[in-house]
Design a protein around this motif. Structure first.
Motif, PDB file in Angstrom:
ATOM      1  N   ILE A  33     -24.643  40.258 -30.126  1.00  0.00           N
ATOM      2  CA  ILE A  33     -23.417  40.050 -29.346  1.00  0.00           C
ATOM      3  C   ILE A  33     -22.902  38.617 -29.430  1.00  0.00           C
ATOM      4  CG2 ILE A  33     -23.858  41.995 -27.777  1.00  0.00           C
ATOM      5  CD1 ILE A  33     -24.631  39.899 -25.609  1.00  0.00           C
ATOM      6  N   CYS A  54     -26.497  45.542 -21.247  1.00  0.00           N
ATOM      7  CA  CYS A  54     -27.769  45.137 -20.616  1.00  0.00           C
ATOM      8  C   CYS A  54     -28.411  44.008 -21.417  1.00  0.00           C
ATOM      9  CB  CYS A  54     -28.749  46.306 -20.577  1.00  0.00           C
ATOM     10  SG  CYS A  54     -28.159  47.726 -19.686  1.00  0.00           S
ATOM     11  N   ALA A  55     -27.792  43.596 -22.523  1.00  0.00           N
ATOM     12  CA  ALA A  55     -28.358  42.526 -23.350  1.00  0.00           C
ATOM     13  C   ALA A  55     -28.105  41.185 -22.679  1.00  0.00           C
ATOM     14  CB  ALA A  55     -27.723  42.533 -24.734  1.00  0.00           C
ATOM     15  N   THR A  58     -32.699  36.466 -20.604  1.00  0.00           N
ATOM     16  CA  THR A  58     -33.118  36.661 -19.212  1.00  0.00           C
ATOM     17  C   THR A  58     -34.255  35.737 -18.754  1.00  0.00           C
ATOM     18  OG1 THR A  58     -34.539  38.470 -19.950  1.00  0.00           O
ATOM     19  CG2 THR A  58     -32.384  39.077 -19.105  1.00  0.00           C
ATOM     20  N   VAL A  73     -25.417  33.716 -25.490  1.00  0.00           N
ATOM     21  CA  VAL A  73     -25.746  35.130 -25.249  1.00  0.00           C
ATOM     22  C   VAL A  73     -25.072  35.631 -23.971  1.00  0.00           C
ATOM     23  CG1 VAL A  73     -27.604  36.811 -24.895  1.00  0.00           C
ATOM     24  CG2 VAL A  73     -27.988  34.840 -26.403  1.00  0.00           C
ATOM     25  N   ILE A  95     -23.738  43.690 -16.643  1.00  0.00           N
ATOM     26  CA  ILE A  95     -24.765  43.535 -15.611  1.00  0.00           C
ATOM     27  C   ILE A  95     -24.928  42.048 -15.297  1.00  0.00           C
ATOM     28  CG2 ILE A  95     -27.114  44.130 -14.899  1.00  0.00           C
ATOM     29  CD1 ILE A  95     -25.268  46.548 -15.721  1.00  0.00           C
ATOM     30  N   SER A  96     -24.844  41.714 -14.015  1.00  0.00           N
ATOM     31  CA  SER A  96     -24.959  40.314 -13.620  1.00  0.00           C
ATOM     32  C   SER A  96     -26.023  40.148 -12.530  1.00  0.00           C
ATOM     33  CB  SER A  96     -23.594  39.757 -13.209  1.00  0.00           C
ATOM     34  OG  SER A  96     -23.659  38.345 -13.155  1.00  0.00           O
ATOM     35  N   TYR A 121     -29.129  29.537 -16.163  1.00  0.00           N
ATOM     36  CA  TYR A 121     -29.043  31.005 -16.247  1.00  0.00           C
ATOM     37  C   TYR A 121     -27.894  31.523 -15.377  1.00  0.00           C
ATOM     38  CZ  TYR A 121     -30.339  35.906 -15.387  1.00  0.00           C
ATOM     39  OH  TYR A 121     -30.315  37.277 -15.249  1.00  0.00           O
ATOM     40  N   GLN A 144     -30.620  42.234  -8.571  1.00  0.00           N
ATOM     41  CA  GLN A 144     -31.617  41.171  -8.399  1.00  0.00           C
ATOM     42  C   GLN A 144     -33.039  41.699  -8.474  1.00  0.00           C
ATOM     43  OE1 GLN A 144     -31.462  41.109  -3.501  1.00  0.00           O
ATOM     44  NE2 GLN A 144     -31.376  39.233  -4.620  1.00  0.00           N
TER      45      GLN A 144
HETATM   46  N1  LIG Z   1     -34.837  40.942 -14.835  1.00  0.00           N
HETATM   47  C1  LIG Z   1     -34.308  40.636 -13.652  1.00  0.00           C
HETATM   48  O1  LIG Z   1     -34.997  40.380 -12.667  1.00  0.00           O
HETATM   49  C2  LIG Z   1     -32.795  40.596 -13.503  1.00  0.00           C
HETATM   50  C3  LIG Z   1     -32.250  40.235 -12.260  1.00  0.00           C
HETATM   51  C4  LIG Z   1     -30.855  40.229 -12.101  1.00  0.00           C
HETATM   52  C5  LIG Z   1     -30.041  40.570 -13.175  1.00  0.00           C
HETATM   53  N2  LIG Z   1     -30.602  40.899 -14.378  1.00  0.00           N
HETATM   54  C6  LIG Z   1     -29.705  41.256 -15.481  1.00  0.00           C
HETATM   55  O2  LIG Z   1     -29.943  42.619 -15.805  1.00  0.00           O
HETATM   56  C7  LIG Z   1     -29.714  42.837 -17.206  1.00  0.00           C
HETATM   57  C8  LIG Z   1     -30.917  43.523 -17.816  1.00  0.00           C
HETATM   58  O3  LIG Z   1     -32.065  42.691 -17.635  1.00  0.00           O
HETATM   59  P1  LIG Z   1     -33.494  43.089 -18.253  1.00  0.00           P
HETATM   60  O4  LIG Z   1     -34.506  42.352 -17.452  1.00  0.00           O
HETATM   61  O5  LIG Z   1     -33.569  44.563 -18.427  1.00  0.00           O
HETATM   62  O6  LIG Z   1     -33.364  42.375 -19.683  1.00  0.00           O
HETATM   63  P2  LIG Z   1     -34.417  42.355 -20.894  1.00  0.00           P
HETATM   64  O7  LIG Z   1     -35.565  43.259 -20.628  1.00  0.00           O
HETATM   65  O8  LIG Z   1     -34.667  40.915 -21.231  1.00  0.00           O
HETATM   66  O9  LIG Z   1     -33.558  43.030 -22.069  1.00  0.00           O
HETATM   67  C9  LIG Z   1     -32.503  42.388 -22.717  1.00  0.00           C
HETATM   68  C10 LIG Z   1     -32.366  42.977 -24.101  1.00  0.00           C
HETATM   69  O10 LIG Z   1     -31.258  42.336 -24.762  1.00  0.00           O
HETATM   70  C11 LIG Z   1     -31.655  41.985 -26.086  1.00  0.00           C
HETATM   71  N3  LIG Z   1     -30.871  40.883 -26.583  1.00  0.00           N
HETATM   72  C12 LIG Z   1     -31.075  39.548 -26.371  1.00  0.00           C
HETATM   73  N4  LIG Z   1     -30.149  38.824 -27.015  1.00  0.00           N
HETATM   74  C13 LIG Z   1     -29.326  39.712 -27.666  1.00  0.00           C
HETATM   75  C14 LIG Z   1     -28.200  39.572 -28.509  1.00  0.00           C
HETATM   76  N5  LIG Z   1     -27.728  38.375 -28.857  1.00  0.00           N
HETATM   77  N6  LIG Z   1     -27.600  40.686 -28.985  1.00  0.00           N
HETATM   78  C15 LIG Z   1     -28.082  41.901 -28.672  1.00  0.00           C
HETATM   79  N7  LIG Z   1     -29.167  42.111 -27.888  1.00  0.00           N
HETATM   80  C16 LIG Z   1     -29.782  41.016 -27.387  1.00  0.00           C
HETATM   81  C17 LIG Z   1     -33.119  41.616 -25.909  1.00  0.00           C
HETATM   82  O11 LIG Z   1     -33.794  41.571 -27.158  1.00  0.00           O
HETATM   83  P3  LIG Z   1     -35.064  40.568 -27.292  1.00  0.00           P
HETATM   84  O12 LIG Z   1     -36.085  41.043 -26.306  1.00  0.00           O
HETATM   85  O13 LIG Z   1     -35.464  40.713 -28.724  1.00  0.00           O
HETATM   86  O14 LIG Z   1     -34.534  39.195 -26.936  1.00  0.00           O
HETATM   87  C18 LIG Z   1     -33.613  42.749 -24.983  1.00  0.00           C
HETATM   88  O15 LIG Z   1     -33.941  43.924 -25.693  1.00  0.00           O
HETATM   89  C19 LIG Z   1     -29.389  41.451 -17.781  1.00  0.00           C
HETATM   90  O16 LIG Z   1     -27.998  41.291 -17.824  1.00  0.00           O
HETATM   91  C20 LIG Z   1     -29.959  40.484 -16.751  1.00  0.00           C
HETATM   92  O17 LIG Z   1     -29.270  39.242 -16.771  1.00  0.00           O
HETATM   93  C21 LIG Z   1     -31.947  40.918 -14.561  1.00  0.00           C
END
Ligand SMILES: NC(=O)c1ccc[n+]([C@@H]2O[C@H](COP(=O)([O-])OP(=O)(O)OC[C@H]3O[C@@H](n4cnc5c(N)ncnc54)[C@H](OP(=O)(O)O)[C@@H]3O)[C@@H](O)[C@H]2O)c1
Length: 278
Positions: A33, A54-55, A58, A73, A95-96, A121, A144
């Protein structure tokens, strides 16, 4: 068809399972992306009616050391998706995070409360929210404290530490709502199916501190681990976190008819599922 970008991530995998034949998924091997051409090529070829992004980059502490990558990203990547979805007439779901807020409000955040991120972040995710608006047909879902079967998360960290230690110190001055990715996926699908647009908050109901969450994890898992209190200052992580960032999810319930279950019930369901998954 709904296209899930970041389909191999923790939320992406549960969203794919829930959407089943309604969805196709792509991840970093299929689409980057941060590259507009790659993004346009994939979207033109697959021609979805909705794209759920969802990418993200993080790693909250990693973003402090790699601010440029975080912006590429989490900020520019969303601009590319917004332009590419607009071009093919698709809706964009971004997703934020609660980390767009500073945690100083003292009561649950509403969708139109002014953002004020404390970390790189949070800044990069706020840039993503603003860039999503390049497509007028956008939906932003802030959430969150995620955990799920398919990624690194606090629950798994606590269960791993319990194998090595019988006493742990966990911060007790950050308050939020632990949120199971399955429940978040359900909320996202409800919002899409109702045609909702704009900003929404989606998290499991009720709140606790990380310390309280750790205690609940050990209680529900039947493990004897003493959980001591510590402060965020004592933990001294590179990125600043909001101290009180509970999200008010009333708009989600009013507009999409979806009321997330309390976080403790979600935790029980997660642990049961995890035991079955082996
Ligand atoms: N985790 C939390 O506690 C939390 C809290 C609030 C909000 N969020 C938001 O929720 C969403 C989902 O979070 P998650 O924890 O499920 O994320 P995640 O497990 O880190 O998954 C993100 C995916 O995006 C891929 N990605 C990274 N850079 C990319 C790029 N340039 N192009 C295409 N794909 C790419 C990653 O690949 P790689 O693994 O190879 O990098 C991974 O497969 C995100 O927007 C995050 O900001 C998360």
């Amino acid at each position: 068809m709904i296209l899930v970008v970041g389909a191999n991530g923790m939320l992406g995998r549960d969203l794919m399972t829930l959407l089943c034949d309604r969805a196709r998924g792509v991840d970093i091997d299929d689409i980057d992306i941060t590259d507009l051409q790659s993004t346009e090529r994939v979207l033109r070829a697959l021609h979805p009616s909705v794209v759920v992004n969802c990418a993200a980059y993080t790693d909250v502490d990693g973003c402090e050391a790699h601010a440029e990558r975080a912006m590429q990203v989490n900020g520019e990547g969303v601009a590319h998706l917004a332009m590419a979805t607009r071009e093919i007439g698709a809706r964009l779901v971004q997703i934020s995070t609660d980390y767009v807020f500073d945690g100083g409000k003292g009561s649950p955040y509403l969708e139109d409360d002014p953002p004020h991120p404390l970390s790189v972040y949070g800044e990069s995710k706020l840039a993503g929210e603003m860039n999503a608006a390049f497509n007028p047909e956008h939906l932003i879902v802030r959430t969150q404290w995620l955990y799920g079967l398919h990624g690194k998360n606090f629950v798994e960290t606590m269960l791993r530490l319990a194998e090595e230690k019988d006493e742990l110190s966990v911060v007790d001055d950050q308050i939020g709502s632990p949120t199971w990715t399955v429940d978040l996926a359900r909320a996202i699908v409800a919002l899409i199916d109702k045609g909702c647009r704009g900003v929404y908050h989606a998290a499991n109901a009720e709140f606790c501190s990380w310390n309280g969450f750790a205690k609940a994890i050990f209680e529900e898992a039947g493990l004897k681990v003493a959980v001591r209190p510590m402060t965020t200052d004592q933990l001294n992580r590179p990125a600043r976190r909001p101290l009180y960032s509970t999200l008010d999810c009333g708009k989600l319930e009013r507009d999409a008819g979806f009321r997330p279950q309390p976080w403790r019930d979600a935790l029980k369901s997660y642990l049961k599922l995890r035991n079955h998954a082996g």
